[in-house]
Design a protein around this motif. Sequence first.
Motif, mmCIF file in Angstrom:
data_model
loop_
_atom_site.group_PDB
_atom_site.id
_atom_site.type_symbol
_atom_site.label_atom_id
_atom_site.label_comp_id
_atom_site.label_asym_id
_atom_site.label_seq_id
_atom_site.Cartn_x
_atom_site.Cartn_y
_atom_site.Cartn_z
ATOM 1 N N SER A 96 43.694 34.014 37.469
ATOM 2 C CA SER A 96 43.057 33.189 38.496
ATOM 3 C C SER A 96 42.546 31.907 37.860
ATOM 4 N N LEU A 97 42.706 30.793 38.562
ATOM 5 C CA LEU A 97 42.308 29.490 38.036
ATOM 6 C C LEU A 97 41.153 28.947 38.870
ATOM 7 N N VAL A 98 39.978 28.864 38.237
ATOM 8 C CA VAL A 98 38.790 28.328 38.903
ATOM 9 C C VAL A 98 38.636 26.866 38.513
ATOM 10 N N GLY A 99 38.619 25.980 39.512
ATOM 11 C CA GLY A 99 38.482 24.555 39.262
ATOM 12 C C GLY A 99 37.067 24.065 39.531
ATOM 13 N N PHE A 100 36.609 23.106 38.722
ATOM 14 C CA PHE A 100 35.300 22.495 38.932
ATOM 15 C C PHE A 100 35.379 21.023 38.542
ATOM 16 N N ASP A 101 34.316 20.267 38.782
ATOM 17 C CA ASP A 101 34.296 18.825 38.476
ATOM 18 C C ASP A 101 35.473 18.096 39.130
ATOM 19 N N ASP A 102 35.665 18.343 40.433
ATOM 20 C CA ASP A 102 36.746 17.698 41.180
ATOM 21 C C ASP A 102 38.115 17.910 40.545
ATOM 22 N N GLY A 103 38.301 19.093 39.978
ATOM 23 C CA GLY A 103 39.598 19.436 39.400
ATOM 24 C C GLY A 103 39.771 19.042 37.953
ATOM 25 N N LYS A 104 38.810 18.322 37.385
ATOM 26 C CA LYS A 104 38.934 17.938 35.977
ATOM 27 C C LYS A 104 38.700 19.117 35.042
ATOM 28 N N GLY A 105 37.911 20.085 35.503
ATOM 29 C CA GLY A 105 37.640 21.272 34.704
ATOM 30 C C GLY A 105 38.277 22.502 35.309
ATOM 31 N N GLN A 106 38.576 23.490 34.478
ATOM 32 C CA GLN A 106 39.118 24.749 34.981
ATOM 33 C C GLN A 106 38.743 25.890 34.046
ATOM 34 N N MET A 107 38.630 27.078 34.641
ATOM 35 C CA MET A 107 38.271 28.277 33.893
ATOM 36 C C MET A 107 39.244 29.393 34.233
ATOM 37 N N THR A 108 39.588 30.210 33.228
ATOM 38 C CA THR A 108 40.379 31.410 33.430
ATOM 39 C C THR A 108 39.774 32.528 32.586
ATOM 40 N N VAL A 109 40.090 33.767 32.958
ATOM 41 C CA VAL A 109 39.653 34.927 32.186
ATOM 42 C C VAL A 109 40.851 35.444 31.398
ATOM 43 N N ILE A 110 40.671 35.598 30.082
ATOM 44 C CA ILE A 110 41.751 36.087 29.229
ATOM 45 C C ILE A 110 41.351 37.421 28.597
ATOM 46 N N GLU A 111 42.360 38.227 28.296
ATOM 47 C CA GLU A 111 42.156 39.500 27.608
ATOM 48 C C GLU A 111 42.731 39.401 26.210
ATOM 49 N N ARG A 112 41.931 39.790 25.217
ATOM 50 C CA ARG A 112 42.385 39.844 23.836
ATOM 51 C C ARG A 112 41.941 41.184 23.260
ATOM 52 N N GLY A 113 42.905 42.079 23.062
ATOM 53 C CA GLY A 113 42.550 43.430 22.672
ATOM 54 C C GLY A 113 41.797 44.087 23.822
ATOM 55 N N ASP A 114 40.627 44.642 23.540
ATOM 56 C CA ASP A 114 39.812 45.252 24.592
ATOM 57 C C ASP A 114 38.670 44.347 25.014
ATOM 58 N N ARG A 115 38.756 43.053 24.701
ATOM 59 C CA ARG A 115 37.692 42.112 25.034
ATOM 60 C C ARG A 115 38.163 41.116 26.101
ATOM 61 N N LEU A 116 37.209 40.636 26.873
ATOM 62 C CA LEU A 116 37.466 39.627 27.886
ATOM 63 C C LEU A 116 36.707 38.353 27.524
ATOM 64 N N ALA A 117 37.298 37.220 27.839
ATOM 65 C CA ALA A 117 36.649 35.940 27.543
ATOM 66 C C ALA A 117 36.931 34.943 28.649
ATOM 67 N N LEU A 118 36.029 34.004 28.798
ATOM 68 C CA LEU A 118 36.203 32.901 29.736
ATOM 69 C C LEU A 118 36.735 31.706 28.948
ATOM 70 N N ARG A 119 37.952 31.294 29.272
ATOM 71 C CA ARG A 119 38.552 30.117 28.631
ATOM 72 C C ARG A 119 38.313 28.922 29.536
ATOM 73 N N VAL A 120 37.793 27.829 28.949
ATOM 74 C CA VAL A 120 37.400 26.666 29.740
ATOM 75 C C VAL A 120 38.114 25.418 29.221
ATOM 76 N N LYS A 121 38.629 24.638 30.170
ATOM 77 C CA LYS A 121 39.297 23.375 29.849
ATOM 78 C C LYS A 121 38.683 22.249 30.665
ATOM 79 N N HIS A 122 38.828 21.028 30.148
ATOM 80 C CA HIS A 122 38.364 19.848 30.884
ATOM 81 C C HIS A 122 39.225 18.664 30.462
ATOM 82 N N SER A 123 39.700 17.920 31.434
ATOM 83 C CA SER A 123 40.610 16.811 31.132
ATOM 84 C C SER A 123 39.937 15.699 30.342
ATOM 85 N N GLU A 124 38.595 15.664 30.325
ATOM 86 C CA GLU A 124 37.882 14.634 29.568
ATOM 87 C C GLU A 124 37.344 15.174 28.236
ATOM 88 N N ALA A 125 37.903 16.271 27.769
ATOM 89 C CA ALA A 125 37.498 16.820 26.474
ATOM 90 C C ALA A 125 37.746 15.795 25.370
#
Length: 320
Positions: A144-173
């Motif tokens: 699932s892709l969660v958008g914020f900051d008028d679409g400039k930012g986005q968050m997804t949930v990733i699985e690595r082994g038995d752990r979950l993490a929130l991966r965050v991106k932003h076009s102005e990084a």
Amino acid sequence: MARKPHRILRAACVAACALGLGACDNASRQATTSDDAAAPAETTDMQFLADNAAWREQRLEGLLKPDGWTSLIGLHWIDLKTHYVGSGATNGLRLAMGPEKVGLLQRDGGRVFLTPERGVALTLDGAPLQGRTELKTDDGQAPSLVGFDDGKGQMTVIERGDRLALRVKHSEAPTRTQFAGLEYWPADPSWRIDARYEPHPPGKTLQIANIIGILEDTPNPGVVVFERDGKTHRLEALDGGEDSLFLILADRTSGHDSYGAGRYVYTDLPTADNKVVIDFNRAYNPPCAFTPFATCPLPPLENRLDLAVTAGEKTYAKAH
């Protein structure tokens, strides 16, 4: 009048130089040969340089997309049952950019739910996010892709082994807006090597470690064997998808002229007679070379070559 092959090659070289593709020195020498030089060889070299230049341009474009690897701004582990998310100091998962409050993230076993903060505009897969919603992870599906900051930012949930993490991106990084460019060894046809593919028994896996210390059993369909400088070298191949093999390698340049944690290269699937072509000119850095927020797989011990692969992408030099 038709243009001479060496003049066409010189034009290809100029284009490559303009893109900063590292092919200029070799191509320039080839371009100064006389009109009597063998046209088929020049045409082959010209096509090789053009194909390589196009691949490098696509590589750069992919990295610099608004949601490309250089846009990563965070990797936040979801260890508690409840986390508030946002850029404000009171959030359990504090974002580097974005609204002060994004919402409430809740974990229930392997499931993750997001309740948006009142008054904050979020989207879910492009549509407005109105209330508490379960977020799909990247475990064998599109997350699932969660958008914020008028679409400039986005968050997804990733699985690595038995752990979950929130991966965050932003076009102005800053890693994207201040990207310093890529550097390569000069394109060299001798590093496009014909190899032999030796299949493993069906279902074989190879344990691959990633840069965050998690081990994963990865499909390992076969090994690729090639010759260089009179010696035989082997690379264990991973499943790269329905039409490719994936090679993760380290070599004598790793940690010196090339990225210390290794490089990646894809090949086409083997032919019916188990032939494979490895183009080391297309060996490239993993995302971890550009951001601390990626989870890159590392070369297995079997893929640490006693060979200096002086082809492909060099170490990334950050802008100062």
